[in-house]
Design a protein around this motif. Structure first.
Motif, PDB file in Angstrom:
ATOM      1  N   VAL A   2       0.849  -1.191   0.000  1.00  0.00           N
ATOM      2  CA  VAL A   2       0.000   0.000   0.000  1.00  0.00           C
ATOM      3  C   VAL A   2       0.881   1.237   0.000  1.00  0.00           C
ATOM      4  O   VAL A   2       1.901   1.299   0.686  1.00  0.00           O
ATOM      5  CB  VAL A   2      -0.955   0.008   1.216  1.00  0.00           C
ATOM      6  CG1 VAL A   2      -1.958  -1.120   1.111  1.00  0.00           C
ATOM      7  CG2 VAL A   2      -0.197  -0.075   2.522  1.00  0.00           C
ATOM      8  N   ARG A  34       0.718   5.265   6.769  1.00  0.00           N
ATOM      9  CA  ARG A  34       0.029   4.623   7.893  1.00  0.00           C
ATOM     10  C   ARG A  34      -0.913   3.568   7.330  1.00  0.00           C
ATOM     11  O   ARG A  34      -2.065   3.852   7.037  1.00  0.00           O
ATOM     12  CB  ARG A  34      -0.744   5.660   8.710  1.00  0.00           C
ATOM     13  CG  ARG A  34       0.145   6.699   9.372  1.00  0.00           C
ATOM     14  CD  ARG A  34      -0.694   7.694  10.152  1.00  0.00           C
ATOM     15  NE  ARG A  34       0.139   8.690  10.803  1.00  0.00           N
ATOM     16  CZ  ARG A  34      -0.332   9.710  11.521  1.00  0.00           C
ATOM     17  NH1 ARG A  34      -1.650   9.862  11.647  1.00  0.00           N
ATOM     18  NH2 ARG A  34       0.496  10.565  12.081  1.00  0.00           N
ATOM     19  N   PRO A  35      -0.447   2.344   7.164  1.00  0.00           N
ATOM     20  CA  PRO A  35      -1.322   1.309   6.590  1.00  0.00           C
ATOM     21  C   PRO A  35      -2.581   1.055   7.409  1.00  0.00           C
ATOM     22  O   PRO A  35      -3.600   0.642   6.842  1.00  0.00           O
ATOM     23  CB  PRO A  35      -0.411   0.074   6.563  1.00  0.00           C
ATOM     24  CG  PRO A  35       0.984   0.620   6.549  1.00  0.00           C
ATOM     25  CD  PRO A  35       0.930   1.860   7.371  1.00  0.00           C
ATOM     26  N   SER A  36      -2.550   1.288   8.703  1.00  0.00           N
ATOM     27  CA  SER A  36      -3.735   1.025   9.519  1.00  0.00           C
ATOM     28  C   SER A  36      -4.896   1.935   9.145  1.00  0.00           C
ATOM     29  O   SER A  36      -6.050   1.619   9.452  1.00  0.00           O
ATOM     30  CB  SER A  36      -3.403   1.202  11.003  1.00  0.00           C
ATOM     31  OG  SER A  36      -2.968   2.528  11.263  1.00  0.00           O
ATOM     32  N   ASP A  89      -5.430   2.873   5.908  1.00  0.00           N
ATOM     33  CA  ASP A  89      -5.665   2.684   4.479  1.00  0.00           C
ATOM     34  C   ASP A  89      -6.719   1.600   4.276  1.00  0.00           C
ATOM     35  O   ASP A  89      -6.659   0.520   4.881  1.00  0.00           O
ATOM     36  CB  ASP A  89      -4.365   2.295   3.780  1.00  0.00           C
ATOM     37  CG  ASP A  89      -4.505   2.259   2.273  1.00  0.00           C
ATOM     38  OD1 ASP A  89      -4.451   3.322   1.655  1.00  0.00           O
ATOM     39  OD2 ASP A  89      -4.701   1.152   1.736  1.00  0.00           O
ATOM     40  N   ALA A  94      -5.368  -1.756   2.812  1.00  0.00           N
ATOM     41  CA  ALA A  94      -4.658  -2.571   3.802  1.00  0.00           C
ATOM     42  C   ALA A  94      -5.631  -3.311   4.703  1.00  0.00           C
ATOM     43  O   ALA A  94      -5.427  -4.487   5.048  1.00  0.00           O
ATOM     44  CB  ALA A  94      -3.734  -1.676   4.630  1.00  0.00           C
ATOM     45  N   VAL A 152       0.744  -7.126   4.774  1.00  0.00           N
ATOM     46  CA  VAL A 152       0.758  -5.793   4.178  1.00  0.00           C
ATOM     47  C   VAL A 152       2.139  -5.190   4.350  1.00  0.00           C
ATOM     48  O   VAL A 152       2.735  -5.263   5.443  1.00  0.00           O
ATOM     49  CB  VAL A 152      -0.310  -4.891   4.826  1.00  0.00           C
ATOM     50  CG1 VAL A 152      -0.228  -3.469   4.284  1.00  0.00           C
ATOM     51  CG2 VAL A 152      -1.702  -5.462   4.562  1.00  0.00           C
ATOM     52  N   ARG A 156       4.352  -1.563   3.638  1.00  0.00           N
ATOM     53  CA  ARG A 156       4.276  -0.138   3.325  1.00  0.00           C
ATOM     54  C   ARG A 156       5.303   0.192   2.246  1.00  0.00           C
ATOM     55  O   ARG A 156       6.485  -0.112   2.379  1.00  0.00           O
ATOM     56  CB  ARG A 156       4.536   0.669   4.594  1.00  0.00           C
ATOM     57  CG  ARG A 156       4.617   2.172   4.380  1.00  0.00           C
ATOM     58  CD  ARG A 156       4.616   2.871   5.722  1.00  0.00           C
ATOM     59  NE  ARG A 156       5.734   2.460   6.547  1.00  0.00           N
ATOM     60  CZ  ARG A 156       6.884   3.108   6.621  1.00  0.00           C
ATOM     61  NH1 ARG A 156       7.089   4.190   5.896  1.00  0.00           N
ATOM     62  NH2 ARG A 156       7.843   2.683   7.418  1.00  0.00           N
TER      63      ARG A 156
END
Length: 499
Positions: free
Chosen positions: A265, A269-271, A273, A276, A286, A288
């Protein structure tokens, strides 16, 4: 905040959670036989609108719009809303009609994964355009951001897992890679500044040398995503489903994600997205992509492919976080955030001009007196329009005394068909409560061909009515066939050439 939810189908759980968050919720939906028209739920009100079912989608949506406006007018529940939210495509015309009658109301619309590709045929028309959209899928939200005009917000509120093939992705082990079945990577590129196309091409080129058969599916809308696709196509790792992915479907997006071994992704901040979170729901690790140099990106992707067990705990934690996002309370919180943003800072939407009661734009010249007019629209509907002088309104509030706090403007209509009306001999009368800021309203009439008189005034909570302005008589036409006019014929004579 008062919210009007207009939907072909109503999500009672989300509406209840909105009410628990402090919003005053009124829902307008379809009516079926043996069901009550008005129903008080747990902290919110449900209004079912009877309408003619059948025909083409456009005709049925128009009939539903008329029913919603009629029920909101007669019950007085829908003309004081701060936000009007169209929950699906068939209810957009009804939401636009309702919002156009509420000065200052913010119109929002939802676009689901099942309605992808229908955002161009929104059904709102020219009278009202939404200030914001709420999508339930990240790919639908990305495509919609590429279509809406600047200033229209698009928010993501996940409502379910990815549609498409829910096949578990095969783990990319050393034996699998050596056997010719190379690893697959799903990449989601955002519009925000992130990984550069050149860095992505160098990293995946280095990864390809150690992993034969590597394929990368790139999804994203915008010039950056297209540059990444071209760079990976030049080195021969672009997957076939990535070709034309800018116009692909959410189902293809879901199939590519489920077939991948790793999801990358383009977010710091994948959390936060959406791609994600759906990857964690599918059980995929996942990685980054942005904020890393080439070597760090190669190492992260290599570990995620060769050592999937190291990411098992992270995947379980991300899955728990994503599942919490699917709960009705989380969906209601995201909806409420979109409502607050639209009311506080959303651009003003174009609407039908009309005069206001007590507030609104000042007229170019002062009103010498208050006015009220009734105009027939159809055999069973009349349009009431008015303007009030500020002095008359202040006198009415002074007359109400302590009850002025809970008083509302109201329209009292009298059925005076075949009567010499003297103010007291009407067949029947009824009141329609109005919202502050209204200047006109379409009012349904139970029977056709009636003669009506009206009076606009202030109605207290105890039922006392203080009249302010009266209208002239209004005669509605009767229902029936159009009159047959005599037929006129014309004879055409051919032109004669001169000798």
């Amino acid at each position: 905040m008062r919210v009007a939810l207009v939907g072909w189908d109503m999500d009672a759980q989300v509406a209840g959670e909105l009410a628990r968050l402090g919003a005053e919720v009124v829902g307008f939906t379809r009516w079926f036989p043996d069901m009550p028209v008005h129903e008080v739920r747990d902290g919110w009100t449900l209004v079912r609108c009877p309408h003619r079912i059948g025909g083409m989608d456009r005709d049925e949506a128009g009939a539903f719009a008329i029913a919603v406006v009629r029920e909101a007018s007669t019950s007085g529940t829908g003309f004081a809303s701060d936000v009007v939210h169209a929950l699906d495509r068939r209810s957009r015309a009804a939401a636009a009609e309702l919002a156009s009658r509420i000065p200052g109301a913010a119109l929002l619309a939802s676009l689901g994964i099942a309605e992808e590709g229908l955002e161009d045929e929104s059904g709102f028309g020219r009278r009202m355009q939404p200030r914001g959209w709420i999508c339930d899928h990240p790919w639908v939200a990305d495509r919609l951001r590429d279509r809406v005009p600047p200033g229209v917000a698009v928010r993501l509120a996940l409502r379910g897992e990815v549609d498409g093939e829910a096949e578990a992705g095969r783990p990319a082990t050393e034996e699998g890679a050596a056997g010719g079945a190379g690893p697959r990577i799903f990449v989601s590129i955002s519009r925000r500044p992130g990984v550069s196309p050149r860095l992505a091409a160098l990293a995946f080129d280095e990864l390809r040398r150690s992993m034969p058969g590597l394929s990368v599916a790139v999804f994203g809308v915008g010039p950056r995503a297209e540059l990444v696709r071209r760079a990976l196509d030049r080195i021969g790792v672009l997957a076939g489903e990535s070709s034309g992915s800018a116009t692909g479907s959410a189902a293809a997006w879901g199939r590519a994600l489920h077939a991948a071994d790793v999801v990358g992704v383009d977010a710091r901040r994948p959390s936060e997205d959406g791609a994600a979170r759906l990857a964690w729901l599918a059980g995929r690790p996942v990685v980054r992509l942005s904020g890393l140099d080439r070597q760090a990106l190669v190492r992260a992707l290599h570990r995620a492919i060769r050592e999937p067990g190291r990411f098992a705990e992270d995947v379980e934690a991300g899955r728990a976080l994503a599942l919490r996002d699917l709960e009705p309370s989380a969906v209601a919180a995201r909806w409420l955030g979109a409502y607050l943003d639209a009311v506080a800072g959303g651009p003003a939407a174009p609407r039908v001009p009309g005069r206001a009661v007590g507030r609104g734009p000042r007229l170019a010249f002062p009103e010498l007196r208050s006015r009220l007019a009734l105009t027939p629209i159809s055999p069973r509907e009349v349009l009431a329009s008015w303007s009030l002088r500020r002095e008359d309104w202040e006198v009415a509030l002074e007359w109400a005394g302590p009850e002025a706090v809970r008083s509302r403007p109201a329209l009292r209509l009298f059925d005076v068909t075949d009567l010499s009306f003297d103010g007291r001999n009407a067949h029947s009368s009824w009141d329609v409560e109005l919202g502050y800021g209204e200047g006109h309203r379409a009012i349904p009439v139970p029977r056709d061909g009636r003669s009506l008189a009206a009076c606009l005034g202030l109605k207290t909570r105890s039922g006392h009515f203080h009249p302010l302005v009266h209208s002239r008589l209004c005669h509605l036409p009767r229902e029936g066939l159009a009159p047959a006019l005599p037929t006129r014929r014309m004879k055409v004579v051919p032109r004669r050439d001169p000798p």
